[in-house]
Design an enzyme around this catalytic site. Structure first.
Site, PDB file in Angstrom:
ATOM      1  N   PHE A 234      57.088 110.989  28.772  1.00 28.86           N
ATOM      2  CA  PHE A 234      56.147 111.319  27.683  1.00 28.86           C
ATOM      3  C   PHE A 234      55.466 112.667  27.912  1.00 28.86           C
ATOM      4  O   PHE A 234      54.403 112.924  27.362  1.00 28.86           O
ATOM      5  CB  PHE A 234      55.090 110.220  27.520  1.00 28.86           C
ATOM      6  CG  PHE A 234      55.653 108.828  27.547  1.00 28.86           C
ATOM      7  CD1 PHE A 234      56.577 108.422  26.604  1.00 28.86           C
ATOM      8  CD2 PHE A 234      55.279 107.932  28.544  1.00 28.86           C
ATOM      9  CE1 PHE A 234      57.116 107.141  26.641  1.00 28.86           C
ATOM     10  CE2 PHE A 234      55.820 106.646  28.584  1.00 28.86           C
ATOM     11  CZ  PHE A 234      56.730 106.259  27.640  1.00 28.86           C
ATOM     12  N   ARG A 594      71.171 115.976  11.451  1.00 27.24           N
ATOM     13  CA  ARG A 594      72.212 114.980  11.676  1.00 27.24           C
ATOM     14  C   ARG A 594      71.808 114.038  12.809  1.00 27.24           C
ATOM     15  O   ARG A 594      71.266 114.469  13.829  1.00 27.24           O
ATOM     16  CB  ARG A 594      73.487 115.710  12.058  1.00 27.24           C
ATOM     17  CG  ARG A 594      74.717 114.844  12.204  1.00 27.24           C
ATOM     18  CD  ARG A 594      75.818 115.778  12.638  1.00 27.24           C
ATOM     19  NE  ARG A 594      77.118 115.176  12.726  1.00 27.24           N
ATOM     20  CZ  ARG A 594      78.114 115.764  13.410  1.00 27.24           C
ATOM     21  NH1 ARG A 594      77.906 116.915  14.027  1.00 27.24           N
ATOM     22  NH2 ARG A 594      79.283 115.198  13.463  1.00 27.24           N
ATOM     23  N   ILE A 595      72.102 112.763  12.629  1.00 27.96           N
ATOM     24  CA  ILE A 595      71.740 111.760  13.631  1.00 27.96           C
ATOM     25  C   ILE A 595      72.986 111.456  14.471  1.00 27.96           C
ATOM     26  O   ILE A 595      74.026 111.046  13.946  1.00 27.96           O
ATOM     27  CB  ILE A 595      71.199 110.498  12.940  1.00 27.96           C
ATOM     28  CG1 ILE A 595      69.914 110.846  12.172  1.00 27.96           C
ATOM     29  CG2 ILE A 595      70.950 109.382  13.953  1.00 27.96           C
ATOM     30  CD1 ILE A 595      68.816 111.485  13.003  1.00 27.96           C
ATOM     31  N   ASN A 597      73.255 109.211  17.038  1.00 22.33           N
ATOM     32  CA  ASN A 597      73.431 107.769  17.263  1.00 22.33           C
ATOM     33  C   ASN A 597      72.305 107.039  16.541  1.00 22.33           C
ATOM     34  O   ASN A 597      71.141 107.125  16.947  1.00 22.33           O
ATOM     35  CB  ASN A 597      73.390 107.474  18.771  1.00 22.33           C
ATOM     36  CG  ASN A 597      73.533 105.986  19.080  1.00 22.33           C
ATOM     37  OD1 ASN A 597      73.105 105.118  18.324  1.00 22.33           O
ATOM     38  ND2 ASN A 597      74.138 105.686  20.216  1.00 22.33           N
ATOM     39  N   PRO A 598      72.614 106.334  15.461  1.00 23.77           N
ATOM     40  CA  PRO A 598      71.542 105.723  14.671  1.00 23.77           C
ATOM     41  C   PRO A 598      70.751 104.674  15.462  1.00 23.77           C
ATOM     42  O   PRO A 598      69.577 104.452  15.176  1.00 23.77           O
ATOM     43  CB  PRO A 598      72.272 105.084  13.489  1.00 23.77           C
ATOM     44  CG  PRO A 598      73.722 105.125  13.806  1.00 23.77           C
ATOM     45  CD  PRO A 598      73.945 106.155  14.868  1.00 23.77           C
ATOM     46  N   GLU A 671      59.857 113.201  19.329  1.00 24.72           N
ATOM     47  CA  GLU A 671      58.422 113.110  19.113  1.00 24.72           C
ATOM     48  C   GLU A 671      58.051 112.904  17.655  1.00 24.72           C
ATOM     49  O   GLU A 671      56.910 112.583  17.343  1.00 24.72           O
ATOM     50  CB  GLU A 671      57.771 114.371  19.690  1.00 24.72           C
ATOM     51  CG  GLU A 671      58.170 114.480  21.154  1.00 24.72           C
ATOM     52  CD  GLU A 671      57.627 115.684  21.891  1.00 24.72           C
ATOM     53  OE1 GLU A 671      56.716 115.486  22.687  1.00 24.72           O
ATOM     54  OE2 GLU A 671      58.127 116.792  21.681  1.00 24.72           O
TER      55      GLU A 671
END
Ligand code: MOS
Length: 706
Positions: A234, A594-595, A597-598, A671
């Site tokens: 984090f 673009r994702i 890995n969903p 984030e």
């Protein structure tokens, strides 16, 4: 299904983590290791006048005690350190409670812990300033940070204010918050034959190597840092910290391996924290809700020894179209440990006041809060007029509102009930600027068809070790199960620290480049596709073939503006007699390009939203103004959301291919989920209760009388 880009591959590191097979830094077996324990200062500001080591030195098992009297001088460190101007154990100054004033090294952890207790330090106390709000008039301007210009302005906000048909002016508070990773920071250092080998709970092996090389005046090539698993970072592990220098120094001085694990209590003084802020927002608008001016002025807590500033207004300009705008940043230097970046620094803190103020404006004008945002939608980057690289925020608003059932919101506050509970709907926009850093990687294939991907980036739990093999599998047209991965080691191709939501763009693009280069080499050797790879290696007469890849962002000021966006909707329930606000539903729809890995991406957003529940309702590190110390020394004194606080979370993406952000088409997501949600919850609390709280966390006492 070969597990390539876009597929919901399960986390690769999951089985090792849940079965206890994952070795975290402190778990690394180190034969003959000594244990080091930090003696923390008990004063916020003082001079050390004497240290009595007689009892500690005579205690069983003690091998050495380092204080400012006998610690070798560290060289100046120019890479990012949380405490830039106070290397540990170099002089008699105490600048914060918890600062290391001695390091005890013994044969066992118990012996070192006991001997550390026997170190007796005499201080001459000095007047201190640790109370942020009490010292706020000492704030100093901080116009830039890390080379980022923080203060932006255009148009005439004063004139807009004077001529406005509707005005909102509010001063808002956000709290000091600690990172609270489950895994405390730990540094294990081995000095052998002039080489330093370090296992460290860090988010950035490259930066740490640089810092240790400078501090110990060693060639970087003689230092290796690695860290396969991280138990929560984090941002706490993204900055150089004193214990890293101390462990490495002790290992070199004593020529024995040294293991230094911070205690849980030290996690509240030695890891950094997100500093409290006081922010003032002014909105000027026409009667139809069109903004004519927005100003956002930030004052943040800081330390006397570090440079971190919570740049909460840095991204505000990108939110809404407005003909006039200004933002400013100031910092109060206090006698406290240095704050540092914590998940969703900057806009994660700054959108709380701005998006509450927007809700206040909607309420003032009798406009739906979502309609107000749509009326001020920015088609291009406000101020510069540059186009956004790819902005799908309108679709996020539409899909989020539909999934949440926003149209069912009764306009008036305090008008929705379910039995005895007041029900409120609130929403907010999320915006985040992209950080991008250079990265490199290597891909190697062997005759059995196994591909090894190597890069120095970290999996801080965000899913990197799952998506990098997917990217390589895609580029080489092989199944993801054929891809192995080595990460988080300075012996591997280097990457900047894993932070700032930068790593998919950085390491991901480098891996894609390396795998594509490997495929070209294989093609040149006659392979038309994966079936031909083994034959190509045979034709070349090699057992394995490797290719390197690198990627660096282009720094072109005329390039499109890079931001990720989201629309966040929250439902809150408050029992008027016991007004503990509870989040009962969240819908977040995000636009991050673009994702890859969903599954891991959704998990990131869910984690961020939970982070926002903590920000809005629970998390606050209390500073004792009389003692100059944060009161929390463990999780019993610091509230974080637990499962009972976390409702059904519906997080999803509106996908686009953002080729300006990275060759993968991806932007950052780590984030984004923690942004906007704090204000959405605060706005829902207002809608439920009719009570406007300009402070987070919102506490039951704020709502008494609801
Ligand atoms: Mo982050 S707060 O850049 O790990």
């Amino acid at each position: 299904m070969n597990g390539g880009i876009g597929e919901a591959v399960s986390r690769r590191d999951g089985p090792a983590k849940v079965t206890g097979g994952a070795l975290y830094a402190a778990d690394t077996p180190l034969a003959g290791a000594l244990h080091a324990v930090i003696v923390p200062a008990t004063r916020p500001r003082a001079r050390i006048i004497a240290i009595d080591l007689a009892h500690a030195a005579a205690a069983p098992g003690v091998v050495a005690i380092f204080t400012h009297r006998n610690t070798p001088a560290f060289g100046p460190v120019t890479v990012v350190l949380a405490e830039d101007s106070l290397p540990p154990l170099q002089d008699d100054r105490v600048a914060y409670e918890g600062q290391p004033v001695a390091l005890v090294v013994a044969e066992t952890l118990e012996q070192a812990t006991e001997a550390a207790r026997l170190v007796s330090v005499s201080y001459r106390d000095e007047p201190f300033r640790a109370d942020f709000l009490a010292e706020i008039e000492h704030a100093e301007p901080v116009p830039a940070f890390f080379g980022l210009p923080l203060d932006t302005a255009w148009g005439d906000v004063a004139a807009a204010w004077a001529e406005a048909e509707a005005r909102i002016e509010g001063t808002y508070l956000t709290a000091d918050r600690h990172h609270n990773p489950i895994e405390p920071a730990a540094t294990l250092a081995v000095w052998r034959d002039g080489q330093l080998d370090v296992f460290d709970a860090t988010q950035g092996v490259s930066e740490e190597r640089e810092a240790l090389a400078q501090a110990l005046q060693l060639e970087p090539a003689r230092i290796r840092i690695r860290n396969e698993f991280i138990g929560g970072g984090f941002g706490a592990k993204g900055w150089g910290l004193p214990h890293q220098l101390l462990a490495a120094m002790a290992a070199r001085e004593l020529e024995r391996p040294v293991k230094l694990v911070l205690t849980r209590a030290q996690s509240y003084t030695a890891h950094g924290y997100q500093p409290a802020t006081r922010q003032t927002v002014r909105l000027s608008a026409r009667a139809d809700g069109t903004l004519t001016g927005l100003s956002h002025d930030v004052v943040a807590a800081g330390s006397s020894i570090g440079t971190y500033i919570e740049a909460a207004g840095w991204e505000t300009h990108a939110l809404y179209a407005t003909p006039s705008f200004s933002t400013s940043h100031r910092r109060v230097r206090l006698d406290r440990g240095s704050p540092s970046a914590m998940r969703a620094p900057f806009s994660g803190v700054g959108l709380v006041p701005v998006e509450i103020a927007m809700d206040e404006l909607a309420d003032e004008l009798g406009l739906d809060p979502l309609e107000l945002r749509l009326r001020n939608y920015a088609e291009n980057e406000p101020g510069s007029g540059r186009p956004f690289s790819a902005k799908a925020l309108r679709a996020c608003y539409e899909e989020g509102a539909a999934r949440f059932g926003w149209a069912g919101r009764a306009a008036a506050p305090r008008s929705m009930r379910d039995g005895r509970e007041l029900v409120g709907y609130g929403m907010a926009t999320a915006v985040r600027g992209e950080f991008r850093f250079p990265a490199s990687a290597r891909a190697t294939i062997d005759r059995s068809g196994v591909v090894l991907v190597e890069t120095g980036a970290h999996d801080v739990g965000q899913g990197l070790s799952t998506i990098l093999p997917q990217i390589a599998a895609d580029a080489l047209a092989v199944p993801v199960d054929a891809v192995r991965l080595a990460i988080a080691d300075t012996a591997l191709p280097s990457v900047s620290f894993t932070g700032g939501s930068s790593t998919t763009m950085g390491a991901g693009s480098a891996v894609q480049a390396a795998a594509a280069a490997l495929r070209e080499k294989l093609a040149a050797a006659g392979a038309n596709g994966p079936e031909g790879y083994a034959g190509a290696l045979a034709a070349l007469g090699v057992e394995r073939l490797a290719a390197e890849g690198a990627w660096a962002p282009e720094e072109d000021p005329s390039a499109p503006a890079l931001f990720s966006f989201g629309a966040v909707f929250a439902e809150v329930r408050v029992d008027p007699e016991i007004p503990v606000p509870r989040v009962s539903r969240v819908v977040g729809v995000y636009d991050a390009g673009r994702i890859i890995n969903p599954r891991t991406a959704r998990s990131q957003m869910t984690g961020g939203i939970i982070w926002g529940i903590g920000q809005a309702l629970l998390e606050r590190s209390e500073m004792d103004p009389g003692l100059g110390r944060f009161l929390a020394k463990n999780l019993s004194g610091y509230l974080v959301p637990v499962n009972a606080d976390v409702p059904e979370i519906d997080a999803r993406f509106v996908e686009s291919f953002d080729g300006h952000a990275s060759p993968l088409g991806a932007r950052g997501i780590g984030e984004l989920g923690a942004i906007g949600i704090g204000a959405a919850i605060a706005n829902a609390v207002f809608h439920a209760t009719g009570i406007r709280v300009r402070e987070v966390p919102i506490r039951p006492e704020h709502l008494l009388g609801a």
